[in-house]
Design an enzyme around this catalytic site. Structure first.
Site, PDB file in Angstrom:
ATOM      1  N   TYR A  14       0.827  -1.211   0.000  1.00  0.00           N
ATOM      2  CA  TYR A  14       0.000   0.000   0.000  1.00  0.00           C
ATOM      3  C   TYR A  14       0.868   1.270   0.000  1.00  0.00           C
ATOM      4  O   TYR A  14       2.096   1.202   0.103  1.00  0.00           O
ATOM      5  CB  TYR A  14      -0.922  -0.023   1.210  1.00  0.00           C
ATOM      6  N   SER A 240       8.378   0.474  11.891  1.00  0.00           N
ATOM      7  CA  SER A 240       7.856  -0.879  11.742  1.00  0.00           C
ATOM      8  C   SER A 240       6.444  -0.695  11.203  1.00  0.00           C
ATOM      9  O   SER A 240       5.913   0.408  11.206  1.00  0.00           O
ATOM     10  CB  SER A 240       7.804  -1.569  13.094  1.00  0.00           C
ATOM     11  N   LYS A 241       5.839  -1.792  10.757  1.00  0.00           N
ATOM     12  CA  LYS A 241       4.478  -1.689  10.219  1.00  0.00           C
ATOM     13  C   LYS A 241       3.544  -1.044  11.224  1.00  0.00           C
ATOM     14  O   LYS A 241       2.775  -0.157  10.900  1.00  0.00           O
ATOM     15  CB  LYS A 241       3.965  -3.078   9.868  1.00  0.00           C
ATOM     16  N   ARG A 242       3.654  -1.504  12.457  1.00  0.00           N
ATOM     17  CA  ARG A 242       2.717  -1.040  13.454  1.00  0.00           C
ATOM     18  C   ARG A 242       2.865   0.465  13.705  1.00  0.00           C
ATOM     19  O   ARG A 242       1.913   1.197  13.805  1.00  0.00           O
ATOM     20  CB  ARG A 242       2.966  -1.809  14.755  1.00  0.00           C
ATOM     21  N   ALA A 243       4.113   0.900  13.736  1.00  0.00           N
ATOM     22  CA  ALA A 243       4.358   2.263  14.186  1.00  0.00           C
ATOM     23  C   ALA A 243       4.236   3.303  13.090  1.00  0.00           C
ATOM     24  O   ALA A 243       4.732   4.393  13.242  1.00  0.00           O
ATOM     25  CB  ALA A 243       5.719   2.356  14.831  1.00  0.00           C
TER      26      ALA A 243
END
Ligand code: GLU
Length: 474
Positions: A14, A240-243
């Protein structure tokens, strides 16, 4: 020459926050100079590129409002053109066929590593005039990199970066199956699309020497390069992906306005004095590559919340309302068709007390749907024992000629006086009665927006509840 920038994502995922920032910087620079902004989809990695990722990128660009003057152009549509340039380079001698087998190259690399040298092609096929006797299969095509001297990339963010040409390999520009390689297609595209300024992440800085040299070999002056430092998470670590390598669309889903996200993005790596809030026009007027930060920037979620609230309060309510309607829609509420107040007035009433559109939508559900029950704690605290107050409120409010905040306010304070209660002791039960919970805009406005009929029905219902509670605990 018309300033021309490009955003060139590889559609392997994305549109994340770093990509969106690059796109924004390129877009701003083009707009500032009345230039062109090109969207180029770098989809030659057939294994990792997906149509879903392409759609996600286009959706992200469109949600952010980053329009392009040309594109989306797809590299996979341009293979004939790449072939043509390779043929031209072979003819002009700026590229050559390399017949070295994998085994030879592996052995060469192992040797170099054993000698602690940087692995690189030794140029055995560089000056061949015909295939060697041991040639097997199709050759790859290599760029004839200048051997002597230095290549200087005058990067607009990093300053002058000097590469020793002896360190730059004779890069493969086409594989044995004829498919062109990444650094080569970027060069052909930047040339054909007349790109004047390449603004991109600094992970590409090393590519710029090679790309610049291929361009020169094609007789074209390289574009201006500006390599933007990376974005770190809140604790200064790589994203990171989460952050926050999160998709731009996750910011939409979490209730942020595109205007807030754009303003947040522009400040991640660019500054204009100590100004924090920038309308789009201001950004376009002020944006300059010279003001891009030289060091990495860090995510700051509370700043995004702050910006979001700022834009919810200051953008025209009709505009915010369109975004709020989208979130209400996600909750199965159609504010246009469902019975309920004018959504623009809801925006005006709620902007002050919501950080995100999701919060605004959740806190506004009761305007469009009857609460399914009362928040337990609030009911215990405010509704229990309030049947007399609620009855008095029904009487006072039903008698109103005008259903307007001011008249409602008078009636509610009248009840408070009459019952010798503080305003809060009347307003809180009323609030829980009509909204189901302890939070709403000022009670007079809340009631006005709900409308007479709905408000009175809900107050009567809450009174019933209070009466029943009183009886059952008696
Ligand atoms: N396709 C590359 C990427 O997504 C960008 C290349 C470039 O901007 O030159 O990282």
């Amino acid at each position: 020459m018309t300033v021309t920038t490009r955003f060139a994502p590889s559609p392997t995922g994305y549109l994340h926050i770093g990509g969106a920032r690059t796109a924004l910087f390129c877009w701003l620079y083009a707009r500032r100079h009345g230039g062109r902004f090109v969207l180029r989809i770098e989809d030659t990695d057939l294994e990792r590129s997906t149509p879903e990722a392409i759609n996600a990128i286009l959706e992200g660009m469109s949600w952010l409002g980053l329009d392009y003057d040309e594109g989306p152009l797809y590299q996979t549509h341009r293979f004939d053109r790449y072939r043509e340039v390779i043929d031209r380079m072979l003819e002009e001698g700026t590229a050559y066929r390399c017949y070295c087998s994998r085994e030879r190259l592996d052995a060469l690399r192992a040797d170099q590593q054993a000698r602690k040298e940087k692995p690189r092609y030794d140029g055995r096929c560089r000056d061949l005039t015909e295939p060697p006797a041991d040639a097997e299969g199709e050759p790859v095509i290599r760029f004839r990199q200048p051997r002597a001297g230095h290549t200087v990339v005058d990067d607009q963010v990093k300053g002058k970066v000097v590469f020793d040409n002896a360190e730059l390999d004779d890069l493969i520009i086409a594989r044995a199956d004829g498919s062109p390689t990444y650094n080569f297609v970027v060069v052909v595209d930047d040339m054909d699309m007349d790109i004047t300024h390449v603004i991109r992440g600094d992970d590409h800085l090393n590519n710029s020497a090679r790309q610049g040299n291929i361009l020169r070999a094609l007789g074209v002056e390289p574009p201006v390069y500006a390599h933007v430092p990376m974005i770190l998470d809140e604790s200064g670590k790589k994203l990171s992906k989460r952050a926050g390598a999160a998709s731009v669309m996750e910011y939409r889903d979490a209730g942020y306005l595109p205007e807030a996200v754009i303003n947040y993005l522009v400040r991640l790596g660019w500054a204009h004095g100590d100004q924090e809030v920038f309308g789009l026009d201001e950004m376009i007027e002020y944006f300059d590559i010279a003001d891009i930060n030289h060091s990495a920037s860090s995510l700051n979620p509370s700043k995004l919340d702050w910006l979001n609230q700022h834009y919810m309060k200051t953008l025209p309510p009709a505009h915010v309302a369109r975004h709020l309607a989208w979130h209400l829609g996600a909750m199965d509420i159609d504010p246009g068709a469902d019975d309920g107040p004018d959504i623009e007035r809801v925006v005006q009433a709620q902007a002050e007390r919501s950080k995100t559109l999701v919060e605004m939508a959740e806190n506004s559900r009761f305007f469009y749907r009857e609460p399914e029950g009362y928040d337990e704690k609030s009911a215990r605290k405010h509704l229990k024992g309030s049947d007399t107050v609620l009855a008095a409120l029904v009487d006072a409010l039903s008698a109103l000629q005008d259903w307007h905040a001011e008249a409602i306010h008078q009636a509610v304070s009248g009840v408070a006086e009459e019952q010798e209660l503080k305003m809060g002791k009347v307003a809180q039960p009323l609030r829980v009665a009509v909204s189901g919970g302890p939070v709403s805009p000022p009670i007079d406005i809340t009631l006005e927006l709900l409308g007479r009929e709905t408000a009175l029905a809900r107050i009567s219902k809450a009174r019933e509840w209070a009466l029943q509670r009183a009886e059952s605990s008696a």
